[in-house]
Scaffold this active site. Structure first.
Site, PDB file in Angstrom:
ATOM      1  N   ASP A 114       0.824  -1.245  -0.038  1.00 44.09           N
ATOM      2  CA  ASP A 114       0.109  -0.199   0.251  1.00 44.09           C
ATOM      3  C   ASP A 114       0.765   1.364  -0.041  1.00 44.09           C
ATOM      4  O   ASP A 114       0.144   2.342   0.193  1.00 44.09           O
ATOM      5  CB  ASP A 114      -0.797  -0.113   1.137  1.00 44.09           C
ATOM      6  CG  ASP A 114      -0.314  -0.064   2.436  1.00 44.09           C
ATOM      7  OD1 ASP A 114       0.882  -0.570   2.607  1.00 44.09           O
ATOM      8  OD2 ASP A 114      -0.753   0.429   3.514  1.00 44.09           O
ATOM      9  N   GLU A 115       2.041   1.038  -0.061  1.00 41.92           N
ATOM     10  CA  GLU A 115       2.802   2.603  -0.122  1.00 41.92           C
ATOM     11  C   GLU A 115       4.042   2.413  -1.126  1.00 41.92           C
ATOM     12  O   GLU A 115       4.516   1.225  -1.436  1.00 41.92           O
ATOM     13  CB  GLU A 115       3.572   2.841   1.159  1.00 41.92           C
ATOM     14  CG  GLU A 115       4.184   1.936   1.643  1.00 41.92           C
ATOM     15  CD  GLU A 115       4.696   2.261   3.283  1.00 41.92           C
ATOM     16  OE1 GLU A 115       5.230   3.397   3.352  1.00 41.92           O
ATOM     17  OE2 GLU A 115       4.643   1.719   4.232  1.00 41.92           O
TER      18      GLU A 115
END
Length: 366
Positions: A114-115
């Site tokens: 997610d990053e």
């Protein structure tokens, strides 16, 4: 290097840090409208020995955090909804997000599902331009996935990460070069990305509570206390971080672990569990075309104390039969058996591609 010999920060770089807000929980609330506005915990069941993978912002208001035992999360918020993670869904969304990143720059360094960090220096001659790119990426993520992301923009990775954490959720923050050092001076040590709890405790014991305290320490003294990491702490305390965005960063290890419903005391059961975990990881490595020379086991006792034991060979592990004796030997170097065990893990490191002659069957056990 003395403090007055610190290199000038490279302010020509334009670095973005993008991450999806409360990712797993946000996906569950997106896909199941009845969960919206409710405290959602993704991870282990409340009556299990599992942990929280992540939780919604509604759950965080009750003090629930990632890596917390699920039973503790339940005590903090009995009305929370506990759901099992759906990793295949999260991975698919992660691929969508990275496809968006690659439309803006090839310099994308994924950190997790997610990053990621992005270097948009080639497209951005100004920080206003970089901020516009971050704003457009956020818009595209919401349009494509229905999720919100927070973005930080600055001249290095450390400050871009700090910026992305400042206005969550759905945040957007810019830290300019002239703001970097003073902003770090006011930052609590616990907010320094990359400084964990043990290092934070050591720093605070030395009287270092904020960035300004760290700025006063000479480099030589930090190195005496923290080794090579002391130089990194010295630089980031002054807003300097020259680490590049690495689009082809290779994964250093692969692993798996399991928490048992009840504590184990039988070493034979522990060996069997370690073997199953090792087999699972070896299969994943084989699918990636990788072999490993390093083997680590993780043991968490019933009081949550955790130890690791590692073995590195001068050649890759060829099959599970070769791994098994090392698992037993590494386990013998712990207190397992005399102390009960709640979690076991196995990871492989020192990864490499197999020789052209090909691999042996990793999983044949006669």
């Amino acid at each position: 290097m003395a403090q007055d010999q610190l290199p000038a920060p490279n302010t020509a770089r334009k670095i973005l840090h993008i991450d999806l807000d409360a990712f797993y929980a946000a996906v569950e609330q997106r896909d199941f409208p009845e969960l919206r506005g409710r405290p959602v915990v993704v991870g282990g069941a409340p009556n299990s020995r599992g942990v929280v993978a992540t939780c919604s912002y509604e759950a965080r208001a009750f003090g629930i955090r990632s890596a917390m035992p699920a039973s503790q999360a339940y005590r903090l918020c009995p009305e929370a909804v506990f759901v099992q993670p759906r990793f295949e869904v999260y991975r698919a969304i992660s691929l969508e997000m990275r496809a968006i990143f690659l439309e803006f720059t090839e310099l994308v360094e994924p950190v997790s599902l997610d990053e990621a960090y992005l270097d948009v220096s080639a497209r951005s001659l100004s920080f206003d331009s970089a901020l516009g790119i971050a704003r457009e990426i956020k818009r595209r993520i919401r349009e494509t996935t229905g999720l919100t992301a927070s973005a930080g923009v600055s001249y290095n990775k450390f400050l871009a990460k700090i910026a992305s954490d400042r206005n969550k959720p759905d945040g957007l923050c810019l830290i300019l070069p002239e703001q970097g050092r003073n902003l770090v001076a006011d930052l609590p040590i616990r907010a320094f990305h990359g400084i964990g709890r043990a290092t934070e405790a050591k720093l605070r014991a030395l009287g270092i509570e904020r960035g300004r305290d760290l700025q006063r320490w000479p480099l030589a003294r930090l190195i005496r206390q923290f080794g090579k990491a002391g130089e990194h702490y010295h630089r980031i305390a002054h807003g300097i971080d020259e680490r590049p965005v690495l689009p082809n960063r290779s994964r250093k290890s692969w692993g798996a672990e399991t928490t048992f419903p009840t504590d184990l005391s039988d070493k034979a059961e522990m060996i069997a569990s370690l073997a199953r975990l090792a087999e699972e990881v070896l299969r994943r490595l084989a699918r990636q075309g990788l072999e490993a020379r390093g083997l680590t086991i993780k043991v968490k006792y019933d009081n949550f104390q955790q130890v690791t034991r590692t073995r590195t060979l001068d050649h890759p592990f060829r099959d599970l039969r070769e791994v098994l004796p090392h698992l037993a030997e590494l386990l013998d170097r712990t207190a397992a058996g005399t102390r009960k065990v709640r979690l076991l893990g196995v990871s492989f490191s020192s990864l490499e591609r197999p020789s052209p002659a090909g691999q042996l069957d990793l999983f044949t056990l006669d």
